[in-house]
Design a protein around this motif. Structure first.
Motif, PDB file in Angstrom:
ATOM      1  N   ARG A  86     -16.723  29.504   6.781  1.00  0.00           N
ATOM      2  CA  ARG A  86     -16.747  31.023   7.821  1.00  0.00           C
ATOM      3  C   ARG A  86     -17.719  30.977   8.884  1.00  0.00           C
ATOM      4  NH1 ARG A  86     -15.793  34.940   2.736  1.00  0.00           N
ATOM      5  NH2 ARG A  86     -17.673  35.734   2.618  1.00  0.00           N
ATOM      6  N   THR A  87     -17.032  31.835   9.663  1.00  0.00           N
ATOM      7  CA  THR A  87     -17.914  32.425  10.503  1.00  0.00           C
ATOM      8  C   THR A  87     -17.951  34.209  10.578  1.00  0.00           C
ATOM      9  OG1 THR A  87     -16.105  32.650  11.980  1.00  0.00           O
ATOM     10  CG2 THR A  87     -17.777  31.220  12.747  1.00  0.00           C
ATOM     11  N   GLN A  88     -17.063  34.471  10.245  1.00  0.00           N
ATOM     12  CA  GLN A  88     -16.822  36.027   9.634  1.00  0.00           C
ATOM     13  C   GLN A  88     -15.735  36.188   8.379  1.00  0.00           C
ATOM     14  OE1 GLN A  88     -14.156  36.900  12.621  1.00  0.00           O
ATOM     15  NE2 GLN A  88     -13.124  34.781  12.644  1.00  0.00           N
ATOM     16  N   THR A  89     -15.812  37.953   7.701  1.00  0.00           N
ATOM     17  CA  THR A  89     -15.089  37.985   6.901  1.00  0.00           C
ATOM     18  C   THR A  89     -14.160  38.634   7.108  1.00  0.00           C
ATOM     19  OG1 THR A  89     -16.165  39.734   6.822  1.00  0.00           O
ATOM     20  CG2 THR A  89     -17.350  37.886   4.991  1.00  0.00           C
ATOM     21  N   SER A  90     -13.720  37.775   8.551  1.00  0.00           N
ATOM     22  CA  SER A  90     -11.859  38.178   8.284  1.00  0.00           C
ATOM     23  C   SER A  90     -11.304  37.438   7.808  1.00  0.00           C
ATOM     24  CB  SER A  90     -11.682  37.965  10.013  1.00  0.00           C
ATOM     25  OG  SER A  90     -12.945  38.977  10.270  1.00  0.00           O
ATOM     26  N   ASP A  91     -11.557  36.563   7.689  1.00  0.00           N
ATOM     27  CA  ASP A  91     -10.709  35.889   6.878  1.00  0.00           C
ATOM     28  C   ASP A  91      -9.809  36.520   5.950  1.00  0.00           C
ATOM     29  OD1 ASP A  91     -12.949  35.717   5.125  1.00  0.00           O
ATOM     30  OD2 ASP A  91     -12.944  33.563   4.774  1.00  0.00           O
ATOM     31  N   ASN A  92     -10.515  37.214   5.453  1.00  0.00           N
ATOM     32  CA  ASN A  92     -10.086  38.156   4.037  1.00  0.00           C
ATOM     33  C   ASN A  92      -9.014  39.124   4.505  1.00  0.00           C
ATOM     34  OD1 ASN A  92     -11.906  37.153   1.122  1.00  0.00           O
ATOM     35  ND2 ASN A  92     -13.578  38.088   3.022  1.00  0.00           N
ATOM     36  N   GLN A  93      -8.543  38.998   5.330  1.00  0.00           N
ATOM     37  CA  GLN A  93      -7.780  40.169   5.635  1.00  0.00           C
ATOM     38  C   GLN A  93      -6.252  39.303   5.857  1.00  0.00           C
ATOM     39  OE1 GLN A  93      -7.869  41.371  10.175  1.00  0.00           O
ATOM     40  NE2 GLN A  93      -9.812  41.723  10.565  1.00  0.00           N
ATOM     41  N   ILE A  94      -6.428  38.332   6.216  1.00  0.00           N
ATOM     42  CA  ILE A  94      -4.867  37.798   6.186  1.00  0.00           C
ATOM     43  C   ILE A  94      -4.871  36.902   4.533  1.00  0.00           C
ATOM     44  CG2 ILE A  94      -3.729  35.066   6.597  1.00  0.00           C
ATOM     45  CD1 ILE A  94      -4.535  36.650   8.802  1.00  0.00           C
ATOM     46  N   ARG A  95      -5.998  36.847   3.982  1.00  0.00           N
ATOM     47  CA  ARG A  95      -5.896  36.775   1.980  1.00  0.00           C
ATOM     48  C   ARG A  95      -5.121  37.515   1.538  1.00  0.00           C
ATOM     49  NH1 ARG A  95      -8.217  31.931   0.687  1.00  0.00           N
ATOM     50  NH2 ARG A  95      -9.493  30.292   1.828  1.00  0.00           N
TER      51      ARG A  95
ATOM     52  N   LEU B 275      -2.246  48.270   2.546  1.00  0.00           N
ATOM     53  CA  LEU B 275      -3.143  47.731   2.263  1.00  0.00           C
ATOM     54  C   LEU B 275      -4.068  48.369   1.983  1.00  0.00           C
ATOM     55  CD1 LEU B 275      -3.895  44.560   0.893  1.00  0.00           C
ATOM     56  CD2 LEU B 275      -4.105  44.376   2.833  1.00  0.00           C
ATOM     57  N   ARG B 276      -5.149  48.292   1.461  1.00  0.00           N
ATOM     58  CA  ARG B 276      -5.961  48.961   1.911  1.00  0.00           C
ATOM     59  C   ARG B 276      -7.805  48.386   0.732  1.00  0.00           C
ATOM     60  NH1 ARG B 276      -7.267  55.281   0.227  1.00  0.00           N
ATOM     61  NH2 ARG B 276      -4.457  55.018   1.222  1.00  0.00           N
ATOM     62  N   ILE B 277      -8.214  47.320   1.459  1.00  0.00           N
ATOM     63  CA  ILE B 277      -9.056  46.197   1.114  1.00  0.00           C
ATOM     64  C   ILE B 277     -10.544  45.786   1.933  1.00  0.00           C
ATOM     65  CG2 ILE B 277      -8.105  44.631   0.060  1.00  0.00           C
ATOM     66  CD1 ILE B 277      -7.973  42.674   2.646  1.00  0.00           C
ATOM     67  N   CYS B 278     -11.354  45.737   1.100  1.00  0.00           N
ATOM     68  CA  CYS B 278     -12.797  45.348   1.529  1.00  0.00           C
ATOM     69  C   CYS B 278     -13.193  44.276   0.850  1.00  0.00           C
ATOM     70  CB  CYS B 278     -13.625  46.567   1.291  1.00  0.00           C
ATOM     71  SG  CYS B 278     -14.527  46.881   0.555  1.00  0.00           S
ATOM     72  N   ALA B 279     -13.940  43.345   2.005  1.00  0.00           N
ATOM     73  CA  ALA B 279     -14.408  42.111   1.434  1.00  0.00           C
ATOM     74  C   ALA B 279     -16.270  41.777   1.354  1.00  0.00           C
ATOM     75  CB  ALA B 279     -13.641  41.360   1.766  1.00  0.00           C
ATOM     76  N   PRO B 280     -17.269  41.988   1.066  1.00  0.00           N
ATOM     77  CA  PRO B 280     -18.405  41.909   1.608  1.00  0.00           C
ATOM     78  C   PRO B 280     -18.773  39.936   1.400  1.00  0.00           C
ATOM     79  CG  PRO B 280     -18.883  42.730  -0.235  1.00  0.00           C
ATOM     80  CD  PRO B 280     -17.077  42.738  -0.447  1.00  0.00           C
ATOM     81  N   GLY B 281     -19.692  39.642   2.217  1.00  0.00           N
ATOM     82  CA  GLY B 281     -20.172  38.301   1.766  1.00  0.00           C
ATOM     83  C   GLY B 281     -20.638  37.130   2.972  1.00  0.00           C
ATOM     84  N   ARG B 282     -21.173  36.447   2.255  1.00  0.00           N
ATOM     85  CA  ARG B 282     -21.774  35.885   3.645  1.00  0.00           C
ATOM     86  C   ARG B 282     -21.630  35.361   4.788  1.00  0.00           C
ATOM     87  NH1 ARG B 282     -24.454  33.155   0.000  1.00  0.00           N
ATOM     88  NH2 ARG B 282     -25.881  34.338  -1.009  1.00  0.00           N
ATOM     89  N   THR B 283     -21.609  34.852   6.138  1.00  0.00           N
ATOM     90  CA  THR B 283     -21.231  34.015   6.928  1.00  0.00           C
ATOM     91  C   THR B 283     -22.267  33.015   7.677  1.00  0.00           C
ATOM     92  OG1 THR B 283     -21.328  36.375   8.170  1.00  0.00           O
ATOM     93  CG2 THR B 283     -19.173  36.332   7.604  1.00  0.00           C
ATOM     94  N   PHE B 284     -21.716  32.639   8.775  1.00  0.00           N
ATOM     95  CA  PHE B 284     -22.437  31.886   9.765  1.00  0.00           C
ATOM     96  C   PHE B 284     -22.066  31.220  10.608  1.00  0.00           C
ATOM     97  CE2 PHE B 284     -21.152  30.915   4.802  1.00  0.00           C
ATOM     98  CZ  PHE B 284     -22.565  30.440   4.284  1.00  0.00           C
ATOM     99  N   ARG B 285     -22.688  31.231  11.606  1.00  0.00           N
ATOM    100  CA  ARG B 285     -22.732  30.530  12.601  1.00  0.00           C
ATOM    101  C   ARG B 285     -24.301  30.258  13.180  1.00  0.00           C
ATOM    102  NH1 ARG B 285     -20.393  36.178  16.023  1.00  0.00           N
ATOM    103  NH2 ARG B 285     -18.986  36.592  13.852  1.00  0.00           N
TER     104      ARG B 285
ATOM    105  N   GLU C 206     -16.101  42.926   4.916  1.00  0.00           N
ATOM    106  CA  GLU C 206     -14.404  43.268   6.516  1.00  0.00           C
ATOM    107  C   GLU C 206     -13.889  44.355   5.706  1.00  0.00           C
ATOM    108  OE1 GLU C 206     -14.241  41.493   8.777  1.00  0.00           O
ATOM    109  OE2 GLU C 206     -12.252  41.879   9.510  1.00  0.00           O
ATOM    110  N   GLY C 207     -13.403  45.595   6.862  1.00  0.00           N
ATOM    111  CA  GLY C 207     -11.919  46.312   5.599  1.00  0.00           C
ATOM    112  C   GLY C 207     -11.457  46.274   6.572  1.00  0.00           C
ATOM    113  N   MET C 208     -10.114  46.604   6.010  1.00  0.00           N
ATOM    114  CA  MET C 208      -8.811  46.166   6.224  1.00  0.00           C
ATOM    115  C   MET C 208      -7.645  47.292   5.794  1.00  0.00           C
ATOM    116  SD  MET C 208      -5.857  43.423   6.481  1.00  0.00           S
ATOM    117  CE  MET C 208      -5.835  42.949   8.446  1.00  0.00           C
TER     118      MET C 208
END
Ligand code: FA5
Length: 335
Positions: free
Chosen positions: A161-170, A179-189, A205-207
């Motif tokens: 994954r290039t960004q933690t934004s995948d967590n928005q959809i999940r 909804l009020r979530i945050c998702a720290p994590g490793r990303t790759f580019r 990520e925060g949403m």
């Protein structure tokens, strides 16, 4: 003779049962099948036996010894499989303690602050599908925005994954709105590396999705977060940006702490470090997450945690953070 051989095997088994350490098993081994053992003595006596007795007992004695050796070997093997770890606390060793990694510290500070504001911490997979990393985020195949986030495509059809934004959809799929979530994590580019670009870095990520959410709410959360991490006045700037999954979109930069904004290799002489991407969630993204954009609005942000750690601890080159070089990391007085 037969009786004696049988009892040797029985006694060997009995003594082995009581062994819990390798050393004990080896002692029993030496007692029962070693040079001075009874079975070796019996074997040696074969040469003095009559031809008839040799024929009668020869193979029985030999087989008994082999059986005893194999019983010892399998006992040793099963002890190894039990992974019998013993800890010798009499050894003198260096008890110097380590410290948390700078990225771990800032990740914790940011998540703690978000938790106080009612955010739930979630996480998603580092090996992700194109759907969650791009398509559901309004980045269809062949969209030029994919160029900005080139990554490593895997043989199994997934990508890193290039960004933690995948967590928005999940997050939307799992919890719905509000909804009020945050998702720290490793990303790759797949990046050209330099003082502030790594191919493996961390984001959070925060949403937030609810009725009547506005940009003001987004700005408030950003301010709270940055003052929690830096605990001092900061020079930041907000400028228009582009992300297919937010509209409008912004980028937040911080005045480079390495040069005080004058310009240096860390900020590529620009005086600013790009830290956060953010904006109001695009209606297509809400729809992809199963949320009605007529009823709900939301904001989202992605903070570069590795860059945040650089700014907090005045680290002039991002590559040091993945280097695992303890001598360098020891320079940060952080516990
Ligand atoms: C994004 O990754 C968006 N997902 C952020 C976002 C989330 C926007 C939600 C809108 C809504 P961007 O590519 O700008 O955006 O990366 C966000 C942050 O990650 C950057 O500001 C930077 O701090 C950090 N970053 C990006 N690329 C690298 C890299 N190669 N090395 C280190 N940090 C990086």
């Amino acid at each position: 003779m037969e009786k004696e051989l049988e009892s040797l095997i029985a006694n060997l088994k009995k003594e082995l049962k009581e062994c819990s350490k390798e050393a004990d098993i080896l002692n029993v081994k030496s007692k029962y099948v070693g040079k001075k053992s009874r079975i070796t003595e019996i074997l040696a006596s074969l040469k003095d036996m009559s031809v008839e007795d040799k024929r009668k007992y020869g193979s029985l004695i030999n087989n008994t010894k082999k059986e005893m050796e194999s019983i010892v070997a399998s006992t040793l093997e099963s002890l190894e499989n039990k992974v019998n770890i013993t800890f010798d606390d009499t050894l003198d060793y260096d008890i110097e303690n380590g410290s948390l990694h700078p990225v771990t510290i800032v990740a914790k500070e940011v998540t703690d602050c978000l938790k106080k504001m009612g955010f739930t911490v979630v996480s998603g997979p580092e090996m992700e599908s194109e759907y969650y990393n791009f398509e559901a985020l309004n980045v269809p195949k062949d969209h030029p925005a994919r160029d900005m986030q080139d990554t490593y495509y895997l043989d199994n059809g997934m990508l890193l994954r290039t960004q933690t934004s995948d967590n928005q959809i999940r997050g939307m799929e799992n919890y719905g709105a509000p909804l009020r979530i945050c998702a720290p994590g490793r990303t790759f580019r797949n990046e050209d590396l330099d003082a502030n670009h790594e191919n493996t870095f961390f984001q959070i990520e925060g949403m937030v999705i609810d009725e009547n959410i506005s940009i003001e709410n987004l700005m408030y959360v950003m301010q709270e977060l940055l003052s929690e991490v830096f605990k001092t006045d900061l020079k930041v700037r907000l400028r228009p940006g582009f992300f297919p999954f937010t509209e409008p979109s912004y980028e937040m930069d911080m005045s480079c702490v390495i040069c005080g904004g004058k310009g240096c290799p860390t900020c590529k002489n620009g005086g600013w470090i790009e830290l956060i991407g953010c904006g109001m969630v695009h209606p297509n993204v809400l729809r992809a997450g199963g949320i009605d954009p007529e009823k709900y609005t939301g904001f989202a942000f992605g903070i570069g945690l590795t860059r945040l750690a650089m700014m907090k601890y005045k680290i002039s080159d991002i590559r040091v953070l993945n280097s695992g070089d303890i001598r360098y990391l020891k320079n940060f007085d952080i516990k």
